[in-house]
Design an enzyme around this catalytic site. Structure first.
Site: not given
Ligand code: AMP
Length: 280
Positions: A33, A38-39, A150-151, A155, A189
């Site tokens: 969330g 990016g998401h 890929e961020k 993982q 973050r």
């Molecule tokens: P998170 O909510 O941070 O756990 O991220 C969920 C998904 O979104 C994970 O697969 C992350 O790698 C991806 N993600 C987060 N930030 C970015 C970004 N800036 N660009 C591309 N994917 C992202």
């Protein structure tokens, strides 16, 4: 049509059933969330490849150490819901922690070597938490595709390995990092950064881009990495790691390694930033 928010496994399976009966393909985008562009890039790609898109929103307690930011992690389900509706998502799956981990829950998915380096060294147990929740989500939704950014390069690689090792019937797809106009990788973050820190933070991608460019020209890695660490430390960053690694195995790389990735984790004040770049 309004975008349904599902919060338990029975409703998830009931929601999936008509899609499956109609022969439609399903993509899952796991998130915690506090969504940003990016998401949404993951959702866009999911829509391109599958008939239906489920986004899970779950701040996974298992992947946070006791001293980490689990309680402070931003939660904004209403804004997320609006963004996802606009992005064309078909279902939001947002289970309560008690629904994911019922009383007596005691099983873990412990990924191997790939998970012990870099993030794994600085966040022991983190990838066990990630792998456990991702395997649960994949078994709950049984999607055809699962998309990761890929961020979080390590993982994504760990999940590929787990999916391969456990024969999970899903294709894992990686989506390139989405950055702000000043180069900072978007991250939930980043909201922790003060205005001043947010300006300073751009030094991370700028430094990494310079290193990546120099390495791409064939320069010797170690002196350049050392200079980058020095630049960031002098500017007030605290470095967990800045390393050049083999893009597949994540072991340290040098000038002779075929496919290389520059990976970094640094602290700016109380905020931990991670980023990585491909060496072309
Ligand atoms: P998170 O909510 O941070 O756990 O991220 C969920 C998904 O979104 C994970 O697969 C992350 O790698 C991806 N993600 C987060 N930030 C970015 C970004 N800036 N660009 C591309 N994917 C992202």
């Amino acid at each position: 049509m309004t975008l349904p928010i599902i919060n338990n496994l029975n409703d998830l399976r009931a929601g999936l059933l008509p899609w499956r009966e109609a022969g439609q393909t399903v993509a899952l985008v796991p998130t915690m969330g506090a969504l940003h562009r990016g998401h949404i890039a993951l959702v866009d790609e999911a829509r391109r490849i599958a008939n239906r898109v489920i986004v899970s929103i779950f701040v996974n307690p298992l992947q946070f150490a006791p001293h980490e930011d689990f309680s402070a992690y931003p939660r904004q389900i209403e804004e997320d819901h609006k963004l996802l509706a606009a992005a064309g998502c078909d279902m939001v799956y947002s289970p309560a922690p008690e629904a994911m981990y019922g009383a007596g829950f005691s099983t873990s998915v412990v990924p191997g070597d790939l998970a012990n380096r870099l993030e794994g060294e600085h966040r022991p147990g983190h990838f066990t938490g990630v792998a456990t929740v991702v395997v649960k989500l994949l078994l709950q939704a049984l999607p055809d595709f699962a998309l990761f950014g890929e961020k979080d390069y390590q993982q994504m690689m760990v999940i590929r390995q787990v999916v391969r090792d456990l024969d999970l019937p899903v294709s894992v797809l990686a989506v390139p990092t989405v950055r702000d106009t000043d180069g900072l990788a978007l991250s939930s973050r980043n909201a922790y950064l003060s205005v001043e820190e947010r300006h300073q933070a751009t030094l991370l991608p700028r430094t990494l881009a310079m290193v990546a460019e120099a390495l791409g020209r064939g320069q010797i890695a170690q002196p350049i990495l050392q200079e980058a660490r020095q630049t960031l430390t002098s500017a007030g960053f605290r470095i967990d790691y800045i390393e050049l690694v083999d893009a597949q195995t994540l072991v340290p790389a040098d000038e002779t390694t075929a496919r290389r990735r520059l990976v970094a984790a640094v602290w700016l004040g109380k905020t931990r930033l991670i980023d990585n770049m491909e060496i072309l």
